[in-house]
Design a protein around this motif. Sequence first.
Motif, PDB file in Angstrom:
ATOM      1  N   MET A   1       0.839  -1.200   0.000  1.00 48.98           N
ATOM      2  CA  MET A   1       0.000   0.000   0.000  1.00 48.98           C
ATOM      3  C   MET A   1       0.883   1.263   0.000  1.00 48.98           C
ATOM      4  SD  MET A   1      -2.817   1.223   2.769  1.00 48.98           S
ATOM      5  CE  MET A   1      -1.570   1.840   3.925  1.00 48.98           C
TER       6      MET A   1
ATOM      7  N   VAL B   1       1.004   3.776  -3.157  1.00 43.21           N
ATOM      8  CA  VAL B   1       0.577   5.153  -2.930  1.00 43.21           C
ATOM      9  C   VAL B   1       1.642   6.128  -3.455  1.00 43.21           C
ATOM     10  CG1 VAL B   1       0.662   6.726  -0.945  1.00 43.21           C
ATOM     11  CG2 VAL B   1      -1.163   5.006  -1.112  1.00 43.21           C
TER      12      VAL B   1
ATOM     13  N   PRO C   1      -3.611  13.795  -4.599  1.00 43.11           N
ATOM     14  CA  PRO C   1      -3.887  14.374  -3.283  1.00 43.11           C
ATOM     15  C   PRO C   1      -2.724  14.171  -2.311  1.00 43.11           C
ATOM     16  CG  PRO C   1      -5.035  12.298  -3.514  1.00 43.11           C
ATOM     17  CD  PRO C   1      -4.289  12.522  -4.804  1.00 43.11           C
ATOM     18  N   PHE C   2      -1.637  13.497  -2.801  1.00 43.32           N
ATOM     19  CA  PHE C   2      -0.527  13.236  -1.894  1.00 43.32           C
ATOM     20  C   PHE C   2       0.501  14.357  -1.973  1.00 43.32           C
ATOM     21  CE2 PHE C   2      -2.240   9.085  -2.940  1.00 43.32           C
ATOM     22  CZ  PHE C   2      -2.503   8.603  -1.671  1.00 43.32           C
TER      23      PHE C   2
ATOM     24  N   GLU D   1      -4.700   9.127   7.996  1.00 41.43           N
ATOM     25  CA  GLU D   1      -5.719   8.402   7.233  1.00 41.43           C
ATOM     26  C   GLU D   1      -5.274   6.977   6.905  1.00 41.43           C
ATOM     27  OE1 GLU D   1      -8.803   8.878   6.095  1.00 41.43           O
ATOM     28  OE2 GLU D   1      -9.099  10.887   6.933  1.00 41.43           O
ATOM     29  N   LEU D   2      -4.035   6.862   6.429  1.00 38.49           N
ATOM     30  CA  LEU D   2      -3.543   5.536   6.055  1.00 38.49           C
ATOM     31  C   LEU D   2      -3.436   4.626   7.274  1.00 38.49           C
ATOM     32  CD1 LEU D   2      -0.761   6.340   3.372  1.00 38.49           C
ATOM     33  CD2 LEU D   2      -3.165   5.702   3.028  1.00 38.49           C
TER      34      LEU D   2
ATOM     35  N   LEU E   1     -12.455  -0.105   6.001  1.00 33.89           N
ATOM     36  CA  LEU E   1     -13.474   0.824   5.544  1.00 33.89           C
ATOM     37  C   LEU E   1     -14.739   0.771   6.401  1.00 33.89           C
ATOM     38  CD1 LEU E   1     -13.269   0.066   1.711  1.00 33.89           C
ATOM     39  CD2 LEU E   1     -12.209   1.976   2.950  1.00 33.89           C
ATOM     40  N   VAL E   2     -15.040  -0.439   6.843  1.00 30.87           N
ATOM     41  CA  VAL E   2     -16.344  -0.679   7.474  1.00 30.87           C
ATOM     42  C   VAL E   2     -16.439  -0.092   8.882  1.00 30.87           C
ATOM     43  CG1 VAL E   2     -17.927  -2.476   8.279  1.00 30.87           C
ATOM     44  CG2 VAL E   2     -16.703  -2.742   6.090  1.00 30.87           C
ATOM     45  N   LYS E   3     -17.524   0.514   9.129  1.00 36.83           N
ATOM     46  CA  LYS E   3     -17.777   1.085  10.453  1.00 36.83           C
ATOM     47  C   LYS E   3     -18.066  -0.046  11.426  1.00 36.83           C
ATOM     48  CE  LYS E   3     -20.013   5.238  12.123  1.00 36.83           C
ATOM     49  NZ  LYS E   3     -20.894   6.349  11.701  1.00 36.83           N
TER      50      LYS E   3
ATOM     51  N   LEU F   1     -16.916   4.624  -1.934  1.00 34.86           N
ATOM     52  CA  LEU F   1     -16.665   5.119  -0.586  1.00 34.86           C
ATOM     53  C   LEU F   1     -17.735   6.135  -0.197  1.00 34.86           C
ATOM     54  CD1 LEU F   1     -12.766   5.659  -0.755  1.00 34.86           C
ATOM     55  CD2 LEU F   1     -14.023   3.748   0.285  1.00 34.86           C
TER      56      LEU F   1
ATOM     57  N   ASN G   1     -23.825   5.206   5.836  1.00 34.15           N
ATOM     58  CA  ASN G   1     -23.366   4.970   7.213  1.00 34.15           C
ATOM     59  C   ASN G   1     -22.777   3.578   7.435  1.00 34.15           C
ATOM     60  OD1 ASN G   1     -22.876   6.432   9.503  1.00 34.15           O
ATOM     61  ND2 ASN G   1     -24.585   5.498  10.623  1.00 34.15           N
TER      62      ASN G   1
ATOM     63  N   PHE H   1     -19.771   2.735   5.939  1.00 35.20           N
ATOM     64  CA  PHE H   1     -18.325   2.975   6.003  1.00 35.20           C
ATOM     65  C   PHE H   1     -18.015   4.114   6.962  1.00 35.20           C
ATOM     66  CE2 PHE H   1     -17.239   1.438   1.387  1.00 35.20           C
ATOM     67  CZ  PHE H   1     -17.525   0.131   1.770  1.00 35.20           C
ATOM     68  N   ARG H   2     -16.852   4.005   7.586  1.00 36.34           N
ATOM     69  CA  ARG H   2     -16.389   5.092   8.429  1.00 36.34           C
ATOM     70  C   ARG H   2     -16.207   6.328   7.551  1.00 36.34           C
ATOM     71  NH1 ARG H   2     -11.623   5.323   9.902  1.00 36.34           N
ATOM     72  NH2 ARG H   2     -10.747   3.783   8.460  1.00 36.34           N
ATOM     73  N   PRO H   3     -16.393   7.515   8.082  1.00 36.58           N
ATOM     74  CA  PRO H   3     -16.102   8.710   7.290  1.00 36.58           C
ATOM     75  C   PRO H   3     -14.586   8.865   7.144  1.00 36.58           C
ATOM     76  CG  PRO H   3     -16.783   9.305   9.513  1.00 36.58           C
ATOM     77  CD  PRO H   3     -16.916   7.823   9.429  1.00 36.58           C
ATOM     78  N   THR H   4     -14.139   8.953   5.903  1.00 38.08           N
ATOM     79  CA  THR H   4     -12.697   9.072   5.660  1.00 38.08           C
ATOM     80  C   THR H   4     -12.450  10.116   4.576  1.00 38.08           C
ATOM     81  OG1 THR H   4     -12.916   7.310   4.041  1.00 38.08           O
ATOM     82  CG2 THR H   4     -12.107   6.666   6.219  1.00 38.08           C
ATOM     83  N   ASP H   5     -11.168  10.445   4.407  1.00 40.94           N
ATOM     84  CA  ASP H   5     -10.793  11.332   3.295  1.00 40.94           C
ATOM     85  C   ASP H   5     -10.821  10.490   2.027  1.00 40.94           C
ATOM     86  OD1 ASP H   5      -9.420  12.720   1.276  1.00 40.94           O
ATOM     87  OD2 ASP H   5      -8.362  13.921   2.790  1.00 40.94           O
TER      88      ASP H   5
ATOM     89  N   LYS I   1     -10.415  10.985  -1.150  1.00 36.72           N
ATOM     90  CA  LYS I   1      -9.317  11.097  -2.121  1.00 36.72           C
ATOM     91  C   LYS I   1      -8.107  10.263  -1.700  1.00 36.72           C
ATOM     92  CE  LYS I   1     -10.332  15.108  -4.812  1.00 36.72           C
ATOM     93  NZ  LYS I   1     -10.890  14.080  -5.732  1.00 36.72           N
ATOM     94  N   ILE I   2      -7.835  10.286  -0.403  1.00 36.58           N
ATOM     95  CA  ILE I   2      -6.661   9.536   0.073  1.00 36.58           C
ATOM     96  C   ILE I   2      -6.931   8.035   0.114  1.00 36.58           C
ATOM     97  CG2 ILE I   2      -5.145   9.137   2.068  1.00 36.58           C
ATOM     98  CD1 ILE I   2      -5.344  12.136   2.662  1.00 36.58           C
ATOM     99  N   ILE I   3      -8.068   7.674   0.665  1.00 41.47           N
ATOM    100  CA  ILE I   3      -8.354   6.248   0.840  1.00 41.47           C
ATOM    101  C   ILE I   3      -8.537   5.533  -0.501  1.00 41.47           C
ATOM    102  CG2 ILE I   3      -9.922   4.554   1.890  1.00 41.47           C
ATOM    103  CD1 ILE I   3      -8.008   6.103   3.809  1.00 41.47           C
TER     104      ILE I   3
ATOM    105  N   ALA J   1      -5.233   4.772  -1.524  1.00 43.59           N
ATOM    106  CA  ALA J   1      -4.655   3.740  -0.667  1.00 43.59           C
ATOM    107  C   ALA J   1      -5.056   2.366  -1.190  1.00 43.59           C
ATOM    108  CB  ALA J   1      -5.120   3.918   0.776  1.00 43.59           C
TER     109      ALA J   1
END
Lengths: 183, 183, 183, 183
Positions: free
Chosen positions: A143, A147, A159-160, A171-172, A180-182, B119, B126, B128-132, B134-136, B139
Motif C-alpha cells: 500500500m 501510494v 492528493p498526496f 488516514e492511512l 473501511l467498514v464502520k 466510498l 453509514n 463505512f467510516r467517514p474518511t478522506d 481522495k486519500i483512501i 490507498a
Amino acid sequence: MAVFTRKGFGEATVADIASEAGVAVGTIYNYYRDKHDLLISLIARSLLSANLSEILGATEATSDKKIIESLIEDRLEFGLANGQRFLFLFFEIQRNSKLRRQYLSQVVAPIISRIENLLQSGIKKNSFRPTDIKIISRALAGMIIGVMILRGLEQKDSPFKKSRSKEITKELTNFTLYGLVKK
Amino acid sequence: MAVFTRKGFGEATVADIASEAGVAVGTIYNYYRDKHDLLISLIARSLLSANLSEILGATEATSDKKIIESLIEDRLEFGLANGQRFLFLFFEIQRNSKLRRQYLSQVVAPIISRIENLLQSGIKKNSFRPTDIKIISRALAGMIIGVMILRGLEQKDSPFKKSRSKEITKELTNFTLYGLVKK
Amino acid sequence: MAVFTRKGFGEATVADIASEAGVAVGTIYNYYRDKHDLLISLIARSLLSANLSEILGATEATSDKKIIESLIEDRLEFGLANGQRFLFLFFEIQRNSKLRRQYLSQVVAPIISRIENLLQSGIKKNSFRPTDIKIISRALAGMIIGVMILRGLEQKDSPFKKSRSKEITKELTNFTLYGLVKK
Amino acid sequence: MAVFTRKGFGEATVADIASEAGVAVGTIYNYYRDKHDLLISLIARSLLSANLSEILGATEATSDKKIIESLIEDRLEFGLANGQRFLFLFFEIQRNSKLRRQYLSQVVAPIISRIENLLQSGIKKNSFRPTDIKIISRALAGMIIGVMILRGLEQKDSPFKKSRSKEITKELTNFTLYGLVKK
DNA sequence: TATGAATGAGTTTTCATTCAT
DNA sequence: CATGAATGAAAACTCATTCAT
C-alpha cells in the motif's frame, strides 16, 4: 541520479550526467568503471539512506498504532523525497540481480519481517483479527509503495502533497487499523 | 514486449525484438514508424483488460464487498498475467506524457473514481467510516499496485502465487473492509 | 592491413581503415567483433597465403641446391610482396600468443623442419659439413627474414630490389652453400 | 621501454609506464615533452652498444674470422640482452623517419660498411670467393637479425640460449665462412 | 511484403596532457 | 620537483534506420 530518473538508463547520456554534475565527462570515468557501474553505485547508495533502523528497532512498549504510523510516515517521507525516482529505482533493482538481492535482504525483508512480528503479536494478544500474516504484511508494505507510485504518476492531480503529510499518515494508519467498514 | 520488459527501452535492440518475434529487422519497420512507436503501441494494447469495463460498470445493486472483491481480483490477475512487465509499464507510462495522459484517463481515473463513488455512497449509507475519500481511494488502488510490485521483486519468495489467487483476493478484501483491528 | 602496417595497431583508426576499404565504419563491425579481432583475422589470413606446400613437398630427387634456391626465392618474393608489412606482422605475431602458436606450427616449424631434413641428409651423404643442425637451420631461415627486414629499413638505399630478384636468389644460395671462403 | 615493448606504442599508456617506473604520471612530463618524445629518447639510448665501436674500429691486423666472430658475438649478446624488445625496436625505427635515419647512419651503415670492407679486402686477397658485396653484406647482417627474431618468436623452443652463446657464435661464424658444402 | 547488409549519427570510453597543490 | 585529479579531444563502438533485392 536525477538524470537517470528523468530519462531512464539507456536514454541518459554520460555527457548529460557530467554536465548536471558540473564535471567533465572523463572525470566520471575516474570514479566509476562505466555507465552501468555508476548507476549501480548510485542506487546502492540511495537504498540504504533511510533511517529504517529506528523504526525497525522500536521497542514492544510502543503501541502497535504508533509503530504503524512511524513506518507509514517514514516511507512516505522517503517517497516524497525521492519523488519520480521511485519507479526507476524499483525497475532497475528488479533488473539487477545483485541489487535485487541486496534490496530484498537489507530493506524489504526487515520491513516485512517487522510487520509480520507486529501482526503476529497483535493476533496473539487478540487485538488484531486473525489473518494470513504473509499476505497482509505485503498488503501493508505494498500500500505504501503503491501510494507513492500513484503520487508520481498523477503528479499535480494527486492528493498526496507534502503539505498534507500529517493527515495522509493519519488516514492511512486508520485505514490499516480499521478498514473501511464502520464498527 | 517481453524484450522491452526484460531490458528496458534503451537497452532493448530492434534486432533483439525481431529475433524474439521471429521476423527480420526490416519487417518491424513495415508496421511501426520507429522503435518508440512500437513501444507505445505495445503498451497501449496492454493497458486495458476486458474485465475492467464490466467491473467499473457494475450496477449499484451489487454489494460493496463484491465490487471491491472483483476489482482486486481483476487487477491481481492482470498483474499475475503481466508479471515483471508491471514496473516497466509504470515506468514508461510515467515518462511518456501522452501515454501518461492516456493511462490516467482510461485506467486510473475510472478506477479511482469508481472507488470514490463506492466510498462516498458507503459513507452516506453509514456503513463505512467517514474518511478522506481522495486519500483512501488511492490507498486501495495503491495497495493493489504495490502488492503486484512486491510480487515481481520477491519472485520465488513471494507469497503471491497464482495458485493462491482466491485466498489472496479474500484476504485483501477483508483487510480493506475491516482493517487489522478486531471489532 | 595496409593501414595497420603503415601506422601500427594503436595508431590506425577504424575510420582510416573503413575509408581505405571504401566502406562505412559500422560495416566493419558487422564482420569483426572489434578492432583487435579485425587485426588478428587479417594476419591469420596472410600467414597462410604462401605457396609453401610446393617447396616443402619437394621430392628428395630434387638437388639440395634447387631446394634451397626455391625456398629462398619463395620467401624473398613473399617479402617483396609484403614489403613494409613484414616487421609489423612479426611484431604482432610475437605479441599474440594464439597467433604465435599458429605461426610457429603452421609456418616456422615446417620450414625449419624441412631445412633440418635437408641438412641431415646432406651431412649423411657426406656432401655437407657436419654442423649443429638446429642452429644452422635457424641461421638459414633467419638470414632470409633478416634480409627482408633490412630491405624494409633501408628502403631506397637497399640493394634488394624486385628487379634483381634472380641475382639475389643466386647470391644467397651460393653464400649458403659455399660461405665466404674460397675453396 | 619494457612497457612499450610488451604492448606497443599506442597500447602502452603513460599511466602504465609511470607505474612500472615507480613515479607519478606528472613526473614523466617533467622530463619528456610527450609520450612520443619519451619513446624516441628511450630507443635512441638503446641503439648503440659500447662494444660496437671497438669492433668497427678493429685494425686490419685482426684476422677476418676474428672480426666476423666478434661482430656475431656482439650483436648476439645485444639480442639476448634486449630479448623481445628486438622486433619492437625495428618496427618503431622503421616507422619514424628521424629515428630511421639515425639508426641507419649510426648502426646499420657502419656495420654494413665494415662488412663490405671485409669482403672487399678478402676478395682482393683472393681468400674470399668473388661475390656481390652489397648483397652478401646484407645477408650476413640479416642473418644475425633474423636469428635474434626467431629466438624471440620461438622462445622456450629455440636453440638460441644464452648458455650456448659460445657455441652458437662458432657455428654461425663457420657457416658464414664455409657454407654448408664440404670442400 | 519480407529481408538483412550497409550506413553513420550518436554514444561510450580512453588516456595524453595540464596544472594547482 | 613530484604528484595525481580533472580535463576534453579523439577514438572505439553501437544500433536505429534505410533500401536494394
